[in-house]
Design an enzyme around this catalytic site. Structure first.
Site, PDB file in Angstrom:
ATOM      1  N   CYS A  38      -2.851 -18.960 -13.354  1.00  0.00           N
ATOM      2  CA  CYS A  38      -1.712 -18.142 -13.703  1.00  0.00           C
ATOM      3  C   CYS A  38      -2.272 -16.696 -14.415  1.00  0.00           C
ATOM      4  O   CYS A  38      -2.702 -16.770 -15.567  1.00  0.00           O
ATOM      5  CB  CYS A  38      -0.727 -19.001 -14.690  1.00  0.00           C
ATOM      6  SG  CYS A  38       0.832 -17.678 -15.048  1.00  0.00           S
ATOM      7  N   GLU A  77       1.622 -15.029  -8.081  1.00  0.00           N
ATOM      8  CA  GLU A  77       0.396 -15.243  -7.289  1.00  0.00           C
ATOM      9  C   GLU A  77       0.000 -14.497  -6.136  1.00  0.00           C
ATOM     10  O   GLU A  77       1.377 -13.961  -5.779  1.00  0.00           O
ATOM     11  CB  GLU A  77       0.484 -17.023  -7.127  1.00  0.00           C
ATOM     12  CG  GLU A  77      -0.993 -17.472  -7.071  1.00  0.00           C
ATOM     13  CD  GLU A  77      -2.068 -17.197  -8.120  1.00  0.00           C
ATOM     14  OE1 GLU A  77      -2.691 -16.317  -7.963  1.00  0.00           O
ATOM     15  OE2 GLU A  77      -1.768 -17.783  -9.008  1.00  0.00           O
TER      16      GLU A  77
END
Length: 223
Positions: free
Chosen positions: A2, A105
Site C-alpha cells: 500500500c 494500487e
C-alpha cells in the site's frame, strides 16, 4: 503493498468511530493523496485509553541515524513481521490502527503506462488498516518522532487481479485485540479480507503524481 491512500473523515468523526481522544497536531482531512513520509492519523491505545495521534508514515528502526539512513519502510509483511529485527518488537507491543477511506494500487497498460485503481468498501464505509509504530530519536538529541508502517498480507482472489499484496483491514470487532486491549492472539488477524469486502474502480492518471490533490482523484474513469 500500500503506497498511497485516502482519508476523508473529519477528526470528530474519527474520534467517535474509534472512541479515541484526538491530539491537536493531526494532519488535515480530507486528503485524497496521502504519500509516504508525510504525517498521517493513527489510533493507539495505552491502558485502554485510545488516542488519535499523528505519525510519520515510514517506520524508522532505532538503529537508523537519520530518516534517510536505510530503506523506506512504509509496509511490513505479515508473514515475516514477527522475525524482522526492524519490526518484531513493535508487532508485539506497539500496534496501531490507520484510518482510511480507500487506497490506490496500479496495474500496467499494454504500453507500460501506470494505470491507477481506487479501492474502497462498496458502501463507502471507513477502513482501518493494521499498523505498527515506534518512536525514533535522532542522534543529534532532537525530539523523538513517532513513525509507523501499514501491515500487508497476500492479496485475496479479487485483489490479486490488480496486485499480489493488500493491507490488513480490520473490522471493528478486531480493534481491541489488535490494539492490545483484549489479550493476546493478534497474529491471527493478519489475513486477507473477504472477497466482497472491497470495490476496485479505475481512476484517472492524475494521481500518478504525488502532488495531485482533490476529490477528482477518486472519480471513476468514464471512457
Amino acid at each position: 503493498m500500500c503506497g498511497r491512500f485516502v482519508l476523508t473523515m473529519p477528526v470528530d468523526e474519527m474520534a467517535r468511530l474509534f472512541d479515541a481522544v484526538p491530539s491537536n497536531d493531526l494532519p488535515p482531512a480530507p486528503n485524497y493523496n496521502i504519500c509516504p513520509t508525510t504525517a498521517i492519523t493513527t489510533v493507539t491505545s495505552d491502558g485502554g485509553q485510545r488516542r488519535l495521534r499523528a505519525m510519520r508514515w515510514g517506520f524508522l528502526p532505532n538503529w537508523y541515524t537519520s530518516q534517510a539512513d536505510g530503506p523506506l519502510l512504509i509496509n511490513a509483511r505479515a508473514e515475516t513481521i514477527a522475525d524482522k529485527p526492524a519490526f518484531r518488537s513493535a508487532c508485539r507491543t506497539r500496534r496501531c490502527l490507520i484510518p482510511a477511506s480507500g487506497f490506490y494500487e496500479w496495474t500496467k497498460g499494454a504500453d507500460g503506462a501506470r494505470l491507477p485503481w481506487y479501492i474502497c468498501r462498496p458502501d463507502g464505509a471507513p477502513l482501518a488498516f493494521a499498523g505498527i509504530w515506534q518512536d525514533w530519536t535522532p542522534n543529534d538529541g532532537g525530539d523523538p518522532l513517532s513513525t509507523c508502517a501499514i501491515v500487508t498480507t497476500a492479496a485475496n482472489a479479487a485483489m490479486s487481479a490488480i496486485h499480489h499484496r493488500m493491507p490488513v483491514i480490520l473490522t471493528g470487532a478486531d480493534w481491541p485485540l489488535w490494539l492490545g486491549e483484549a489479550g493476546t492472539g493478534a497474529a491471527r488477524l493478519m489475513r486477507p479480507g473477504p472477497e466482497d469486502a472491497l470495490r476496485m474502480t479505475r481512476v484517472g492518471t492524475a494521481v500518478n503524481s504525488n502532488r495531485a490533490t482533490g476529490h477528482a482523484l477518486i472519480a471513476p474513469l468514464t471512457n
